[in-house]
Design an enzyme around this catalytic site. Structure first.
Site, PDB file in Angstrom:
ATOM      1  N   GLU A 104       1.082  -1.212  -0.068  1.00 23.86           N
ATOM      2  CA  GLU A 104       0.026  -0.028   0.037  1.00 23.86           C
ATOM      3  C   GLU A 104       0.745   1.218  -0.013  1.00 23.86           C
ATOM      4  O   GLU A 104       0.685   2.148   0.757  1.00 23.86           O
ATOM      5  CB  GLU A 104      -0.971   0.156   1.201  1.00 23.86           C
ATOM      6  CG  GLU A 104      -2.095  -1.185   1.182  1.00 23.86           C
ATOM      7  CD  GLU A 104      -3.272  -0.844   2.201  1.00 23.86           C
ATOM      8  OE1 GLU A 104      -3.022  -0.402   3.157  1.00 23.86           O
ATOM      9  OE2 GLU A 104      -4.260  -1.364   1.957  1.00 23.86           O
ATOM     10  N   GLU A 151      -5.917  -8.173  -1.011  1.00 24.74           N
ATOM     11  CA  GLU A 151      -6.373  -8.006  -0.043  1.00 24.74           C
ATOM     12  C   GLU A 151      -7.773  -7.510  -0.248  1.00 24.74           C
ATOM     13  O   GLU A 151      -8.092  -6.773  -1.017  1.00 24.74           O
ATOM     14  CB  GLU A 151      -5.950  -6.853   0.649  1.00 24.74           C
ATOM     15  CG  GLU A 151      -4.631  -7.074   1.499  1.00 24.74           C
ATOM     16  CD  GLU A 151      -3.958  -6.045   2.445  1.00 24.74           C
ATOM     17  OE1 GLU A 151      -4.690  -5.133   2.883  1.00 24.74           O
ATOM     18  OE2 GLU A 151      -2.771  -5.712   2.416  1.00 24.74           O
TER      19      GLU A 151
HETATM   20  P1  P53 Z   1      -6.948  -2.825   9.417  1.00 27.04           P
HETATM   21  C1  P53 Z   1      -6.313   1.699   5.946  1.00 27.04           C
HETATM   22  C2  P53 Z   1      -7.206   1.745   4.663  1.00 27.04           C
HETATM   23  C3  P53 Z   1      -7.348   0.581   3.971  1.00 27.04           C
HETATM   24  C4  P53 Z   1      -6.218  -0.381   4.018  1.00 27.04           C
HETATM   25  O1  P53 Z   1      -6.803  -2.625   7.809  1.00 27.04           O
HETATM   26  C5  P53 Z   1      -5.441  -0.518   5.059  1.00 27.04           C
HETATM   27  C6  P53 Z   1      -5.428   0.785   5.885  1.00 27.04           C
HETATM   28  C7  P53 Z   1      -4.337   0.991   6.903  1.00 27.04           C
HETATM   29  O2  P53 Z   1      -5.021   0.628   8.230  1.00 27.04           O
HETATM   30  O3  P53 Z   1      -4.304  -1.186   5.320  1.00 27.04           O
HETATM   31  C8  P53 Z   1      -4.421  -2.633   4.798  1.00 27.04           C
HETATM   32  O4  P53 Z   1      -5.836  -3.693   9.859  1.00 27.04           O
HETATM   33  C9  P53 Z   1      -3.181  -3.207   5.106  1.00 27.04           C
HETATM   34  C10 P53 Z   1      -3.118  -4.372   6.280  1.00 27.04           C
HETATM   35  C11 P53 Z   1      -4.262  -4.014   6.958  1.00 27.04           C
HETATM   36  C12 P53 Z   1      -5.587  -4.133   6.313  1.00 27.04           C
HETATM   37  O5  P53 Z   1      -5.591  -3.127   5.246  1.00 27.04           O
HETATM   38  O6  P53 Z   1      -6.820  -1.462   9.926  1.00 27.04           O
HETATM   39  O7  P53 Z   1      -2.549  -3.509   3.959  1.00 27.04           O
HETATM   40  O8  P53 Z   1      -1.888  -4.197   6.830  1.00 27.04           O
HETATM   41  O9  P53 Z   1      -4.373  -4.853   8.195  1.00 27.04           O
HETATM   42  C13 P53 Z   1      -6.880  -3.890   7.033  1.00 27.04           C
HETATM   43  O10 P53 Z   1      -8.343  -3.113   9.540  1.00 27.04           O
END
Ligand code: P53
Length: 483
Positions: A181, A380
């Site tokens: 990201e 993801e």
């Molecule tokens: P969490 C922000 C917005 C979209 C994705 O996020 C993001 C974030 C950062 O928080 O991160 C990605 O755990 C990232 C992962 C993360 C996952 O999305 O905040 O690549 O490391 O865990 C989900 O709910």
């Protein structure tokens, strides 16, 4: 809806799941591992930010230190992934296991050995490792001594790390991504994301926006060099970019809203523009000049960018956002103006306020294909939610199944009707892990429940959720049976 003539996920489609080292491994100081930036971030809560402390301090709660102890328990976890039928498993290599401080000459053999064993275990089950080089987890020493990615020296430290792991795992890993990201740090509140992406803490008087553009420049140069190094080591490597794909819609059909959304998208996706096209987009050249950022960008750097384009586009997709024009907007449509998101009245949101928009995934895939013309990999996607472990040790997570089903439907439509060349799909947090944003365990994404919560209860036992059995069926039917 689906008919067999148009259904077109091929037999090599990479179904799997995704995680990141610091969010599940734990063992933060085991076998020579150095402190990483994730090790100085405390546990937050829904709506409560994590603190970034000045080193590891007594009396603070650092959830990544133990996480779910995947470091010791991974054989059992990979076996469960295999039971679901995973074809691939996306994780990252903790940089601080390989170079504990980041600036050593020689790598830490115990760290390298851990990933040998992990990848061998995956391969034994026919699961391909898909590896991110840097997923929010650089060695903390590089922050303390060099100021993180504000420093050009980081390019050398990163490419040394990349070379070592490319060499070591050249016969075990085919799919790589450079920075997780990488564009997340374009979000308006840059304090947190500048640290997680780039190890930068802005000092008083420093302009975070300028720091982001400087760090982003060094990172895209480092990424392009890594792509070149990787291809020299193994020409079959597929080395991708990885961006957080949040499409930004206009709030209405008002031309000013539409133009503002366009500018917001330009700001959010310039990293991918550079990584794919090998050059800066025109608006950004102008913007950086107009703002007199006076960045350290050399002609040699611009040549490097040209010669290291990525092979595919990896991206996360969780949600969409919207912007609305306002009277006070400047003609330039600057940085801050573009990050005032407005609520989309047509969409529901998760408990954490992330707007749920399955069709936005198909929109995003089309937008990315029109702009970049590259194979795509959805690395993801998922729903963070509170789960309930029942007395009979079941977890009924129908809401998660619904979320994933609707997104997979849209993804399949994009392949069947829009001609998207999609490599694979790895839902986020396939086993419960520590949230990156909030440091919570209670914000769960997994098919596998891990018995540990924010209040401190922990047995670390694993349980299969309803979604475990559902996803197994999805994979078995190659995405045909989504019921
Ligand atoms: P969490 C922000 C917005 C979209 C994705 O996020 C993001 C974030 C950062 O928080 O991160 C990605 O755990 C990232 C992962 C993360 C996952 O999305 O905040 O690549 O490391 O865990 C989900 O709910």
């Amino acid at each position: 809806m689906e008919n067999s003539k148009t259904f077109s996920l091929n037999d090599h489609f990479l179904w799997g799941g995704a995680v990141a080292a610091h969010q599940l491994e734990g063992a933060w100081n085991v076998d020579g591992k150095g402190i990483s930036i994730a090790d100085v971030m405390t546990q937050g809560a829904n709506g409560v930010e994590r603190k970034i402390t000045d080193g590891v301090l007594d009396g603070e709660n650092y959830p990544n230190h133990e996480a779910i102890d995947f470091y010791h328990l991974y054989p059992e976890d990979i076996k469960l992934f295999a039971e679901m039928g995973f074809k691939c498993f996306r994780t990252s290599i903790a940089w601080s296991r390989i170079f504990p401080q980041g600036d050593e000459d020689l790598p830490n053999e115990a760290g390298l050995k851990f990933y040998d064993d992990l990848f061998d275990t995956c391969l034994k089950y026919g699961i391909k490792p898909v590896i991110t080089l840097s997923h929010f987890e650089m060695p903390y020493h590089l922050v303390q001594v060099y100021g993180g990615w504000r420093n050009r020296k980081m390019i050398g430290f990163f490419t040394k790390f990349a070379r070592v792991v490319f060499e070591r795992y050249k016969d075990k890993v085919e799919y790589w991504m450079t920075f997780n990201e990488i564009n997340n740090q374009t979000s308006y509140d840059m304090t947190f994301s500048l640290f997680t992406n780039s190890g930068i803490l802005a000092k008083t008087g420093e302009d975070p926006e300028k720091l982001m553009y400087q760090a982003g420049h060094y990172e895209t140069v480092a990424s392009a060099l890594a792509v070149q190094i990787g291809h020299q080591i193994n020409p079959n490597f597929k080395i991708g970019a990885m961006i957080a794909m949040i499409p930004i819609y206009p709030a209405s059909s008002k031309p000013a809203d539409i133009f503002k959304a366009e500018k917001a998208m330009q700001i959010r996706y310039w990293f991918a523009d550079v990584q794919v096209n090998g050059r800066y987009p025109d608006w950004l050249v102008k913007y950086q000049q107009n703002h007199h950022f006076d960045l350290d960008i050399t002609l040699a750097d611009l040549d490097v960018l040209k010669s290291g384009p990525v092979d595919y586009l990896g991206f996360s997709y969780y949600m969409s956002a919207s912007v609305a024009a306002s009277e006070s907007d400047e003609p330039e449509y600057g940085y801050k103006e573009n990050h005032k998101f407005v609520k989309n009245p047509y969409l529901a949101a998760s408990d954490w306020g992330w707007q749920i928009d399955p069709q936005g995934l198909r929109y995003a895939m089309n937008w990315l294909n029109d702009r970049y013309h590259l194979p795509q990999f959805i690395v993801e996607n998922g729903l963070g939610a509170i789960d309930q472990l029942e007395d009979d040790q079941t977890i009924h997570d129908a809401y998660r199944i619904d979320y994933l089903r609707e997104h997979i439907r849209q993804m399949e439509l994009a392949v069947a009707y829009d001609g998207i060349n999609l490599i694979g799909y790895t839902p986020w947090g396939c086993i419960d892990l520590v949230s990156a944003g909030t440091g919570q365990m209670d914000k769960r994404y997994g098919f596998i429940y891990v018995d540990k919560n924010d209040a401190g209860h922990s047995t670390l036992k694993r349980y299969k959720k309803d979604s475990f059995y559902w996803y197994k069926k999805v994979i078995q039917s190659n995405g045909r049976d989504l019921d």
